[in-house]
Design an enzyme around this catalytic site. Structure first.
Site, PDB file in Angstrom:
ATOM      1  N   HIS A 195      42.790  34.546  43.740  1.00 49.41           N
ATOM      2  CA  HIS A 195      43.767  35.438  43.142  1.00 49.41           C
ATOM      3  C   HIS A 195      43.018  36.538  42.273  1.00 49.41           C
ATOM      4  O   HIS A 195      41.906  36.254  41.596  1.00 49.41           O
ATOM      5  CB  HIS A 195      45.164  35.060  42.590  1.00 49.41           C
ATOM      6  CG  HIS A 195      44.870  34.257  41.127  1.00 49.41           C
ATOM      7  ND1 HIS A 195      44.580  34.562  40.127  1.00 49.41           N
ATOM      8  CD2 HIS A 195      44.524  32.696  41.048  1.00 49.41           C
ATOM      9  CE1 HIS A 195      44.491  33.667  39.114  1.00 49.41           C
ATOM     10  NE2 HIS A 195      44.370  32.649  39.445  1.00 49.41           N
ATOM     11  N   CYS A 211      42.842  27.460  39.850  1.00 49.09           N
ATOM     12  CA  CYS A 211      42.746  28.361  40.911  1.00 49.09           C
ATOM     13  C   CYS A 211      41.428  29.435  40.775  1.00 49.09           C
ATOM     14  O   CYS A 211      41.174  29.153  39.795  1.00 49.09           O
ATOM     15  CB  CYS A 211      43.982  29.394  40.843  1.00 49.09           C
ATOM     16  SG  CYS A 211      45.796  28.666  41.076  1.00 49.09           S
TER      17      CYS A 211
END
Length: 241
Positions: A195, A211
Site C-alpha cells: 500500500h 504491511c
C-alpha cells in the site's frame, strides 16, 4: 587418351557442383540475415523530480516527495531481475527493503519499501487477490487491542448488505494511502497489504505493523502494472546489494 565426351561430362559435373555451392552459400547468407525476434521494450522512467512530483489523484492532493532525502537505491528504477521468476510476479525482499515486479527480458521494476517491525513480519507465497484505489482502512482487532485509540475505526460486518461497516475513510492521512493491493494465501486474506504511504521517510526501514508500504507515487505506479491474481513472494533470500 581422354575423349571429347569425357571432357564435356567433367565440365558439366564441375558446373553443377559450382551451382550447388552457390545455392548453399546463398541459403547460409539468408539465414544469417534473418532479423532477430522483436523484444518487448522496457519502460522508460522520468527523472525522480517528475516521478515524485505533487499529483492530484482521485480528488486527493498528494504532496511532492523530497526524493533527495531518500537513498537513491530506493528510487523507482528498472534493474536486472534477481529472481528468475516469470514476468508479472511480485517479489518483496525483506532483507534489502526492495519490491520487484518482474518484467519481460530478465528485467524488473524495483521500488523501495518500508516493512514491519520485528515480530510483525509476514513471509511466504500468495497472490494479489484484488486491489483498490484510495481504500478504506479497517484496522484488525489485534491492532485495536494494542492501540485503543484506533477503536473509533473498528469494523463490523453486515451480513445483509455483505459489506464491512466502519473503518477510516480514504484520504491522504489514511494508513493505506493512495492504493492497496491485498495479499491472499490459500484463498484466505493474510491481512497484509502492499500500500501507499505519505511517510516517505520510512522507506528502507522496518517501522510499520506488518504491511509493505511504498511512497504513494510508487504505489500508484505499481497498481497500474500489476494484474489481479498475480503471484507474490515475500522472502529475505535474494541477497541484493
Amino acid at each position: 587418351m581422354i575423349s571429347r565426351r569425357s571432357l564435356l561430362t567433367a565440365a558439366s559435373v564441375s558446373l553443377a557442383a559450382t551451382a550447388l555451392a552457390a545455392c548453399s552459400e546463398t541459403t547460409t547468407t539468408s539465414r544469417e540475415l534473418r532479423p532477430e525476434p522483436v523484444r518487448t521494450p522496457l519502460p522508460e522512467l522520468p527523472p525522480p523530480a517528475l516521478m515524485y512530483a505533487a499529483v492530484k489523484d482521485g480528488g486527493h492532493q498528494i504532496p511532492a516527495v523530497p526524493f533527495e532525502k531518500i537513498d537513491k537505491r530506493f528510487h523507482r528504477q528498472v534493474v536486472a531481475d534477481p529472481s528468475g521468476e516469470r514476468p508479472g510476479t511480485v517479489i518483496v525482499d525483506t532483507g534489502s527493503h526492495f519490491l520487484h515486479l518482474v518484467l519481460p527480458g530478465r528485467r524488473a521494476m524495483r521500488y523501495g519499501v518500508g516493512l514491519g517491525r520485528q515480530g510483525f513480519e509476514w513471509s511466504g507465497e500468495g497472490v494479489i487477490e484484488w486491489k483498490q484505489p484510495w481504500p478504506k482502512w479497517h484496522p484488525p482487532a489485534e491492532m485495536i487491542e494494542r492501540q485503543p485509540n484506533l477503536k473509533k475505526y473498528a469494523t463490523t460486518y453486515d451480513p445483509v448488505t455483505k459489506q464491512w461497516l466502519g473503518g477510516m475513510e480514504p484520504g491522504i492521512s489514511n494508513p493505506l494511502g493512495a492504493r492497496a493491493l491485498y495479499i491472499y494465501q490459500n484463498g484466505k486474506d493474510t491481512l497484509y497489504r502492499l500500500h501507499g504511504s505519505p511517510e516517505w521517510w520510512t522507506i528502507g526501514k522496518s517501522v510499520s505493523s506488518g504491511c509493505v508500504r511504498l511512497i504513494n507515487q510508487d504505489a500508484i505506479d505499481l497498481y497500474e502494472r500489476v494484474a489481479p491474481k498475480s503471484p507474490i513472494i515475500v522472502t529475505s533470500g535474494l541477497r541484493i546489494t
